[in-house]
Design a protein around this motif. Structure first.
Motif, PDB file in Angstrom:
ATOM      1  N   VAL A   1       0.857  -1.193   0.000  1.00 57.43           N
ATOM      2  CA  VAL A   1       0.000   0.000   0.000  1.00 57.43           C
ATOM      3  C   VAL A   1       0.890   1.239   0.000  1.00 57.43           C
ATOM      4  CG1 VAL A   1      -1.882   1.221   1.149  1.00 57.43           C
ATOM      5  CG2 VAL A   1      -1.729  -1.282   1.316  1.00 57.43           C
ATOM      6  N   PHE A   2       0.872   1.997  -1.104  1.00 58.47           N
ATOM      7  CA  PHE A   2       1.643   3.224  -1.204  1.00 58.47           C
ATOM      8  C   PHE A   2       0.862   4.399  -0.598  1.00 58.47           C
ATOM      9  CE2 PHE A   2       3.598   0.545  -4.418  1.00 58.47           C
ATOM     10  CZ  PHE A   2       4.952   0.805  -4.219  1.00 58.47           C
ATOM     11  N   ASP A   3       1.558   5.491  -0.347  1.00 55.42           N
ATOM     12  CA  ASP A   3       0.922   6.605   0.356  1.00 55.42           C
ATOM     13  C   ASP A   3      -0.099   7.355  -0.493  1.00 55.42           C
ATOM     14  OD1 ASP A   3       2.858   7.630  -1.303  1.00 55.42           O
ATOM     15  OD2 ASP A   3       3.601   9.111   0.118  1.00 55.42           O
ATOM     16  N   ASP A   4      -0.127   7.085  -1.802  1.00 57.70           N
ATOM     17  CA  ASP A   4      -1.133   7.711  -2.651  1.00 57.70           C
ATOM     18  C   ASP A   4      -2.269   6.736  -2.995  1.00 57.70           C
ATOM     19  OD1 ASP A   4       0.252   5.982  -4.275  1.00 57.70           O
ATOM     20  OD2 ASP A   4       0.292   7.335  -6.000  1.00 57.70           O
TER      21      ASP A   4
ATOM     22  N   SER B   1      -0.641 -12.281   3.050  1.00 56.10           N
ATOM     23  CA  SER B   1      -0.269 -12.419   4.462  1.00 56.10           C
ATOM     24  C   SER B   1       0.815 -11.449   4.917  1.00 56.10           C
ATOM     25  CB  SER B   1       0.188 -13.857   4.734  1.00 56.10           C
ATOM     26  OG  SER B   1       1.176 -14.249   3.808  1.00 56.10           O
ATOM     27  N   ARG B   2       1.451 -10.763   3.941  1.00 50.66           N
ATOM     28  CA  ARG B   2       2.427  -9.725   4.299  1.00 50.66           C
ATOM     29  C   ARG B   2       1.912  -8.390   3.787  1.00 50.66           C
ATOM     30  NH1 ARG B   2       7.760 -10.732   1.574  1.00 50.66           N
ATOM     31  NH2 ARG B   2       6.565 -11.873  -0.013  1.00 50.66           N
ATOM     32  N   ALA B   3       1.591  -7.470   4.679  1.00 53.07           N
ATOM     33  CA  ALA B   3       1.121  -6.144   4.280  1.00 53.07           C
ATOM     34  C   ALA B   3       2.242  -5.132   4.493  1.00 53.07           C
ATOM     35  CB  ALA B   3      -0.105  -5.742   5.084  1.00 53.07           C
ATOM     36  N   TYR B   4       2.722  -4.542   3.401  1.00 53.62           N
ATOM     37  CA  TYR B   4       3.733  -3.486   3.467  1.00 53.62           C
ATOM     38  C   TYR B   4       3.012  -2.161   3.214  1.00 53.62           C
ATOM     39  CZ  TYR B   4       7.109  -7.289   3.246  1.00 53.62           C
ATOM     40  OH  TYR B   4       7.834  -8.429   3.519  1.00 53.62           O
ATOM     41  N   ILE B   5       3.031  -1.292   4.221  1.00 57.66           N
ATOM     42  CA  ILE B   5       2.253  -0.049   4.192  1.00 57.66           C
ATOM     43  C   ILE B   5       3.214   1.128   4.316  1.00 57.66           C
ATOM     44  CG2 ILE B   5       0.381   1.234   5.298  1.00 57.66           C
ATOM     45  CD1 ILE B   5      -0.463  -1.555   6.516  1.00 57.66           C
ATOM     46  N   HIS B   6       3.072   2.096   3.416  1.00 54.70           N
ATOM     47  CA  HIS B   6       3.990   3.240   3.439  1.00 54.70           C
ATOM     48  C   HIS B   6       3.943   3.931   4.790  1.00 54.70           C
ATOM     49  CE1 HIS B   6       5.948   7.021   2.377  1.00 54.70           C
ATOM     50  NE2 HIS B   6       6.475   6.363   1.355  1.00 54.70           N
ATOM     51  N   GLU B   7       5.127   4.354   5.269  1.00 54.99           N
ATOM     52  CA  GLU B   7       5.239   4.896   6.623  1.00 54.99           C
ATOM     53  C   GLU B   7       4.355   6.125   6.852  1.00 54.99           C
ATOM     54  OE1 GLU B   7       9.404   5.531   6.877  1.00 54.99           O
ATOM     55  OE2 GLU B   7       9.427   7.321   5.605  1.00 54.99           O
ATOM     56  N   ARG B   8       4.045   6.889   5.798  1.00 51.94           N
ATOM     57  CA  ARG B   8       3.223   8.087   5.984  1.00 51.94           C
ATOM     58  C   ARG B   8       1.778   7.746   6.357  1.00 51.94           C
ATOM     59  NH1 ARG B   8       5.699   9.908   0.995  1.00 51.94           N
ATOM     60  NH2 ARG B   8       7.467  11.294   1.423  1.00 51.94           N
TER      61      ARG B   8
ATOM     62  N   PRO C   1       6.018  -1.286   7.959  1.00 51.60           N
ATOM     63  CA  PRO C   1       6.136  -0.014   7.234  1.00 51.60           C
ATOM     64  C   PRO C   1       7.281  -0.062   6.238  1.00 51.60           C
ATOM     65  CG  PRO C   1       7.176   0.172   9.366  1.00 51.60           C
ATOM     66  CD  PRO C   1       6.628  -1.221   9.302  1.00 51.60           C
ATOM     67  N   PHE C   2       7.213   0.809   5.229  1.00 49.79           N
ATOM     68  CA  PHE C   2       8.337   0.975   4.305  1.00 49.79           C
ATOM     69  C   PHE C   2       8.404   2.441   3.895  1.00 49.79           C
ATOM     70  CE2 PHE C   2       4.801   0.399   1.381  1.00 49.79           C
ATOM     71  CZ  PHE C   2       5.092   1.253   0.320  1.00 49.79           C
ATOM     72  N   SER C   3       9.531   2.851   3.311  1.00 54.89           N
ATOM     73  CA  SER C   3       9.722   4.263   3.001  1.00 54.89           C
ATOM     74  C   SER C   3       9.777   4.582   1.514  1.00 54.89           C
ATOM     75  CB  SER C   3      11.002   4.777   3.674  1.00 54.89           C
ATOM     76  OG  SER C   3      12.130   4.034   3.209  1.00 54.89           O
ATOM     77  N   ASP C   4      10.246   3.647   0.665  1.00 56.59           N
ATOM     78  CA  ASP C   4      10.328   3.956  -0.762  1.00 56.59           C
ATOM     79  C   ASP C   4      10.164   2.700  -1.612  1.00 56.59           C
ATOM     80  OD1 ASP C   4      12.943   2.686  -1.187  1.00 56.59           O
ATOM     81  OD2 ASP C   4      13.764   4.400  -0.077  1.00 56.59           O
TER      82      ASP C   4
ATOM     83  N   VAL D   1      10.612  -1.464  -0.585  1.00 54.26           N
ATOM     84  CA  VAL D   1       9.498  -2.404  -0.509  1.00 54.26           C
ATOM     85  C   VAL D   1       9.631  -3.490  -1.562  1.00 54.26           C
ATOM     86  CG1 VAL D   1       7.828  -1.238  -2.045  1.00 54.26           C
ATOM     87  CG2 VAL D   1       7.033  -2.565  -0.078  1.00 54.26           C
ATOM     88  N   LEU D   2      10.220  -3.168  -2.694  1.00 45.97           N
ATOM     89  CA  LEU D   2      10.421  -4.191  -3.711  1.00 45.97           C
ATOM     90  C   LEU D   2      11.381  -5.266  -3.206  1.00 45.97           C
ATOM     91  CD1 LEU D   2       9.642  -4.763  -6.721  1.00 45.97           C
ATOM     92  CD2 LEU D   2      11.878  -3.823  -7.298  1.00 45.97           C
ATOM     93  N   ALA D   3      12.440  -4.840  -2.533  1.00 46.16           N
ATOM     94  CA  ALA D   3      13.388  -5.804  -1.972  1.00 46.16           C
ATOM     95  C   ALA D   3      12.728  -6.660  -0.902  1.00 46.16           C
ATOM     96  CB  ALA D   3      14.598  -5.066  -1.391  1.00 46.16           C
ATOM     97  N   LEU D   4      11.886  -6.033  -0.069  1.00 39.48           N
ATOM     98  CA  LEU D   4      11.181  -6.781   0.963  1.00 39.48           C
ATOM     99  C   LEU D   4      10.198  -7.774   0.360  1.00 39.48           C
ATOM    100  CD1 LEU D   4      10.453  -3.855   3.454  1.00 39.48           C
ATOM    101  CD2 LEU D   4      12.059  -5.742   3.822  1.00 39.48           C
TER     102      LEU D   4
END
Length: 495
Positions: A261-264, A290-297, A397-400, A404-407
């Motif tokens: 999920v990106f911040d936009d 099962s893995r949710a990566y959500i932008h830190e903002r 959370p992720f920042s860029d 997140v692609l690496a994760l």
């Protein structure tokens, strides 16, 4: 309410047959914890009879049908399955605990799969090869492989059975089906409806049992190909055994799918997508996000909404229209849920919601598990690597984009992924760079009969759905025919 334990025997060559050794096993209703049905516990002898019946049908009535006629029979089968979707759904919900509405929807929609593959049956064509020597007619024939062994899991028995059987049958093969010992009942309804639709007896055979039956099917020299859906561990073992006798496999295995999920992102839609991606079907689906990566903002706001919604999910009887999530399908799966959450916590993770066995009034012995959300997870936490197959969501959370692609790609599985963003350039860039067989953009858990599905990496081999799935059940024969009467002396070279 069920008062008697249903009894089921194998279905071979159109006949009901008990296991030759006389053994049987009992399935359990996961919502009540009570016994539900008894089934034939098959061994190699039973599998051999089923394979021989399938070969006889291939050499006989099914093999003599035109491609068009076979296709029409598949379509007729689809109509009958859809008409009996309520019966099929009740059999499956009583055995795997998934919602009746979901099981009925799956039993209804497979009609579209059988219409599609029925329509493809007479689109299978060879071709003429333009050779240098023009007096030779060289053409190809596309022929069935033979008897196909199909082994399906318990989470979506009818849907996954049809996803393998429809292209196999469209290509002209015959089938020996071994359903999961957890959910064997609906297979007998499917084969009954197939024969009622006009598919000749022996074209589809059903043998029930556990590991011994599955291994006998994989090892049988009369089985040309194995189609397996299940865990990657079992898939590796099946591929090794089949490969030892040069039989091919289609393997649809596990997943640990990232939902990004990106911040936009359209947040409302993303929250629904995250919830349905993991808590639908109690997380018991290979494509679970099962893995949710959500932008830190937006991390805090999205996680707060996820927790609120998860707490409100209604657990209960899967046959009730009010229930939103049913039980784990087996006691073993419930134990696995508990064990992997405990393992994640011992590695430093924290439980935001759930994490425990749930008690449902009136169903106190049921295998219910709370919708669970974990956070504060180190990147080496085992919950980020192991497939739970339960309602357990890891949020991070992720920042860029690169991070997140690496994760997302840093996992041995590669079945599916979700991307939530309004930036279409970013969305399509991520779709190209994600190592997954399916990438959903601003949606999740979508599937269609004409779109190929399968995994990268440890998530499997081959594809189901779409035209290329039929190709995997065919072999090509090259035919050479000399049309000239001119004698070709092998000792006279022509320049």
């Amino acid at each position: 309410m069920q008062t008697e334990t249903p009894q089921f025997q194998n279905h071979i060559a159109g006949r009901t047959e008990p296991a030759r050794a006389g053994r049987s096993f009992t399935s359990t209703n996961p919502a009540t914890g009570a016994p539900w049905g008894r089934f034939a516990d098959s061994d190699a002898d039973d599998v051999d009879r089923a394979v021989r019946a399938a070969q006889a049908a291939l050499d006989g009535e099914w093999g003599r049908l035109s491609n068009t006629r076979r296709g029409r029979l598949l379509m007729a089968w689809g109509e009958r399955i859809a008409a009996h979707s309520e019966v099929i759904a009740r059999l499956e919900s009583a055995q795997n605990g998934k919602l009746l509405a979901e099981m009925k929807a799956q039993a209804t929609v497979v009609r579209e799969w059988l219409y599609y593959f029925g329509g493809l049956a007479d689109k299978i064509e060879g071709r003429v090869i333009p050779l240098e020597r023009q007096s030779v007619l060289n053409y190809t024939l596309r022929e069935p492989l033979g008897v196909i062994g199909v082994i399906v899991p318990w989470n979506s028995p009818t849907f996954l059975t049809i996803m393998s059987c429809a292209p196999a049958l469209a290509a002209g093969n015959t089938v020996v089906l071994k359903p999961s010992e957890v959910t064997s009942a609906s297979a007998f309804e499917l084969v009954r409806l197939a024969e009622e639709a006009g598919i000749p007896p022996g074209t589809i055979n059903v043998v029930t049992g556990a590991r011994a039956a599955g291994e006998a099917l994989v090892d049988h020299p009369g089985v040309a190909k194995i189609c397996f859906t299940g865990s990657d561990g079992a898939g590796r073992a099946i591929a090794a055994r089949a490969g030892a006798r040069l039989a091919s496999c289609t393997l649809e295995l596990g997943g640990k799918s990232p939902n990004i999920v990106f911040d936009d992102a359209p947040v409302d839609n993303a929250v629904v997508g995250l919830l349905s991606g993991i808590f639908a079907a109690a997380g018991q689906t290979c494509i679970a996000g099962s893995r949710a990566y959500i932008h830190e903002r937006i991390y805090d706001q999205v996680v707060e909404r996820l927790v609120q919604r998860a707490r409100a999910i209604r657990l209960g009887d899967p046959l009730s229209a009010d229930t939103q999530m049913g039980p784990a399908a087996t006691a073993a799966q419930l134990d696995k849920n508990l064990s992997l959450v405990a393992k994640a916590v011992s590695a430093g993770g924290e439980v935001l919601q759930g994490g425990r066995r749930a008690t449902v009034p009136g169903l106190e012995q049921g295998y219910f598990f709370e919708p669970t959300i974990l956070h504060r997870l180190g990147r080496d936490n085992p919950i980020l690597e192991e497939e739970v197959f339960g309602p357990v969501l890891a949020v991070l959370p992720f920042s860029d984009d690169d991070e997140v692609l690496a994760l997302a790609n840093g996992n041995r599985f590669g079945l599916a992924a979700g991307v939530w963003t309004r930036d279409l350039r970013r969305a399509h860039s991520m779709a190209r760079r994600l190592q997954a067989g399916t990438v959903w953009i601003n949606t999740y858990r979508a599937m269609a009969f004409n779109s190929p599905f399968g995994g990268y990496k440890d998530s499997g081999i081959g594809r189901v759905n779409g035209m290329e799935s039929v190709e995997q059940f065919l072999q090509t024969k090259s035919v050479w025919c000399e049309t000239s009467d001119e004698i070709q002396d092998p000792f006279v070279l022509k320049v």
